[in-house]
Design a protein around this motif. Structure first.
Motif, PDB file in Angstrom:
ATOM      1  N   LEU A  98     -41.211  41.803  14.065  1.00 50.50           N
ATOM      2  CA  LEU A  98     -41.620  43.065  13.439  1.00 50.50           C
ATOM      3  C   LEU A  98     -41.511  44.208  14.447  1.00 50.50           C
ATOM      4  N   VAL A  99     -42.079  43.968  15.635  1.00 45.75           N
ATOM      5  CA  VAL A  99     -42.110  45.020  16.663  1.00 45.75           C
ATOM      6  C   VAL A  99     -40.693  45.396  17.106  1.00 45.75           C
ATOM      7  N   VAL A 100     -39.829  44.386  17.245  1.00 40.09           N
ATOM      8  CA  VAL A 100     -38.457  44.664  17.676  1.00 40.09           C
ATOM      9  C   VAL A 100     -37.625  45.200  16.507  1.00 40.09           C
ATOM     10  N   GLY A 101     -37.917  44.684  15.332  1.00 34.09           N
ATOM     11  CA  GLY A 101     -37.084  45.008  14.177  1.00 34.09           C
ATOM     12  C   GLY A 101     -37.224  46.444  13.707  1.00 34.09           C
ATOM     13  N   LEU A 117     -29.054  42.345  21.665  1.00 33.62           N
ATOM     14  CA  LEU A 117     -28.572  41.674  22.871  1.00 33.62           C
ATOM     15  C   LEU A 117     -29.533  41.943  24.040  1.00 33.62           C
ATOM     16  N   GLY A 118     -29.920  43.216  24.187  1.00 32.28           N
ATOM     17  CA  GLY A 118     -30.852  43.581  25.259  1.00 32.28           C
ATOM     18  C   GLY A 118     -32.172  42.857  25.111  1.00 32.28           C
ATOM     19  N   PHE A 119     -32.685  42.802  23.889  1.00 36.50           N
ATOM     20  CA  PHE A 119     -33.939  42.091  23.625  1.00 36.50           C
ATOM     21  C   PHE A 119     -33.811  40.621  24.034  1.00 36.50           C
ATOM     22  N   GLY A 120     -32.700  39.994  23.622  1.00 37.03           N
ATOM     23  CA  GLY A 120     -32.490  38.580  23.943  1.00 37.03           C
ATOM     24  C   GLY A 120     -32.477  38.332  25.440  1.00 37.03           C
TER      25      GLY A 120
END
Lengths: 314, 296
Positions: A98-101, A117-120
């Motif tokens: 939720l927070v990332v999306g 990609l950065g998040f991963g």
């Protein structure tokens, strides 16, 4: 009409998976089949996101890893019951998604790809560096077997049935979603966000919902993976695995839930078959990705499935 | 060493790395500018440049400058091949398929480099261009190679600026960026411009790989992180903007260097991606980007 074919296909698949261990009852085959099941769950989630909603994620391995690490750490370091840990993992991953999306899904195309990609990569670095809880780059050991209501999944055969039962449930859930109002809305978003929006589709919330759902699938697969392998390490949840997941979706065919099983099977078995060629695995991965996207952008299965379904879906 | 000296030292390190990021970012930017394609194989151009340089410089009697030119030419050819064999045949060029195809190309090139008899999985060092005696600036040290890196980057920037502002080809490429159809109606061969942009991006990647190798080592896997960080730099500066790529590179290099020095080196690689997310969420058009005004 198409739903009847779906039910038949699910029954056939269930039958095949039920009987397969009779033919292949050795631990190596069973473990490969278990991994295929888990990868199918992952590919189904990513397929809903990429194939149906048209939103790419290059960081899906992070959700898989978060599920695995949450389950592993809670059961091993804190003695939480595996089922409770699995549910908590779903909650954790749901909140992270939720927070990332919310900010990510406002972005399109390359920008969305880079954000995921950065998040991963950030999550993967955290797995490596937060060694006080994750035990660092060398991996997290000693994760106990999964048990539920006093029943312990202590053999590969029991685990095989658990994983494939979950896979088939997830498959049916996905089929229901895409054949419902939600599925139609997602396809509309994929075709044209502007048109979908003008027809009253709440684009942001649909995209967010499907993003969270696909993350939850990944979390479930991660928890099951952690209990099956008993050992998890950051390298299993990196950029490379995110790409492998995208490859599964591409090979199976975007917007094809049956393709997800096929893509997951091909890409899980490929390294086994390529054992003789050892490191050529990576070259072949690259070739497959390029050739399929250039010459068969619909994937290997989609055309066939579409024909069987009588070309009902446009 | 006072805190001021330390900061100066981090700054020098940051500018040096930042030059490399800027060069990789330029490779992305030039291709994106003309074609709106993000070439995820850009990092592999860097890796190929570095490894080719190592191999050519091992040939007995080969002058450093010749090895440099040969390595750049080699990667330029690879850049052209990527365009002709991988990008041009795509029948349905949307963002997702182009991302996947260029990632496929990067995996393929990396795999070939890893399997080649010359390189394998080894890590190779190459000699600095002019010795290793550091030069002192105040109390901070700067290696001669760092000066080469910064100098070559600045030279290339000026050449590129000249190319885009003062040559017919450069102007043609800018016309393609604004509107490919109008450009082709004006008699510009768009497909040839695209080939040239890929050749240029190969050259830039190769130069970045060649000049960085004496400060680190070269191996088949060096391209992944350099490519991704170059892309971060391009987005931080404003995707598609040439000055943006340079500023993004320097900002990223200095941020990383300061972060690693002042906070923790364990999270050094994360800094680039945190910066990327902040920029994407707050101002997706980047520091210098003018947003989507130009493109409809």
């Amino acid at each position: 009409m198409s739903s009847r074919i779906h039910i038949t296909a699910v029954l056939v698949l269930s039958g095949v998976m039920l009987c397969l261990p009779l033919l292949l009852n050795n631990d190596y085959y069973l473990s490969v089949l278990i991994i295929i099941g888990l990868n199918t769950i992952l590919a189904l989630g990513l397929n809903l996101l990429m194939g149906y909603a048209g939103q790419i994620s290059l960081g899906h391995a992070a959700f898989f890893g978060l599920g695995a690490y949450t389950s592993g750490i809670l059961t091993t370091s804190y003695g939480v019951h595996p089922i409770a840990a699995l549910v908590i993992a779903l909650g954790v991953v749901g909140i992270v998604a939720l927070v990332v999306g919310v900010p990510s899904l406002r972005l399109k195309g390359y920008f969305l790809a880079m954000a995921t990609l950065g998040f991963g990569i950030i999550v993967n670095i955290l797995f490596k560096e937060m060694s006080f809880i994750t035990q660092g780059p060398s991996g997290f050991r000693g994760i106990p077997e999964l048990s539920a209501f006093g029943f312990v999944f202590d053999t590969d055969l029991k685990y095989y049935y658990l994983v494939w039962a979950s896979t088939i449930v997830i498959l049916m859930l996905s089929a229901n979603i895409i054949n419902s109002r939600i599925g139609r809305a997602l396809r509309a978003i994929h075709t044209s966000e502007a048109a979908a929006g003008s027809l009253g589709v709440n684009i942001q919330s649909y995209k967010l919902a499907i993003f969270i759902l696909s993350a939850l699938y990944a979390s479930l697969a991660g928890s099951l993976y952690a209990h099956f392998i008993g050992f998890i390490s950051p390298s299993s949840f990196g950029f490379h695995f995110s790409i492998v997941l995208v490859t599964m979706v591409v090979v199976g065919g975007m917007a094809s839930i049956w393709g997800a099983i096929f893509g997951a099977s091909v890409l899980t078995l490929l390294p086994e078959f390529l054992m003789a060629l050892e490191d050529y695995e990576i070259v072949v991965y690259g070739l497959i990705l390029m050739l399929i996207m250039i010459f068969l952008p619909e994937g290997l299965t989609r055309g066939v499935i579409e024909r069987i379904k009588g070309r009902r879906v446009g | 060493m006072t805190i001021f000296d330390k900061l100066l030292q981090f700054f020098i390190g940051g500018i040096t790395n930042g030059s490399i990021y800027a060069m990789v970012a330029l490779g992305f930017t030039i291709v994106y500018h003309t074609t709106e394609i993000i070439n995820f194989a850009q990092g592999e151009f860097v890796m190929l440049g570095a490894l080719l340089m190592v191999s050519f410089s091992l040939i007995p009697g080969m002058p450093l400058a010749c090895a440099f030119v040969l390595a750049v030419l080699g990667v330029t050819v690879v850049g052209i091949l990527v365009n002709l064999l991988v990008i041009r045949p795509v029948r349905n060029p949307n963002h997702i398929s182009l991302i996947i195809i260029t990632i496929g190309a990067s995996i393929f090139i990396r795999g070939i480099a890893m399997q080649s008899w010359a390189w394998g999985k080894g890590e190779y060092a190459s000699t600095p261009f002019s010795g290793e005696t550091p030069i002192l600036i105040g109390n901070a040290a700067m290696t001669p190679q760092a000066i080469w890196i910064i100098g070559i980057t600045l030279t290339i920037l000026m050449l590129l600026h000249f190319f885009f502002e003062n040559t017919i080809t450069g102007k043609g490429m800018r016309a393609c960026a604004v509107n490919p159809r109008a450009a082709s109606l004006m008699g510009i061969k768009v497909s040839r411009m695209v080939v040239i942009t890929f050749a240029l991006s190969g050259m830039l990647g190769a130069v970045a790989g060649i000049i960085i190798t004496p400060t680190t080592t070269a191996s088949y896997k060096m391209g992944v992180m350099l490519g991704l960080k170059g892309f971060c730099a391009a987005i931080i500066g404003g995707l598609g903007s040439i000055p943006g790529a340079i500023i993004g590179g320097f900002v990223l290099g200095v941020l990383e260097s300061m972060g690693a020095g002042l906070i923790s080196s364990a999270y050094k690689d994360a800094i680039a991606f945190v910066a990327l997310l902040v920029v994407l969420f707050v101002r997706p058009s980047g520091i210098l980007g003018i947003g989507d005004i130009k493109r409809v």
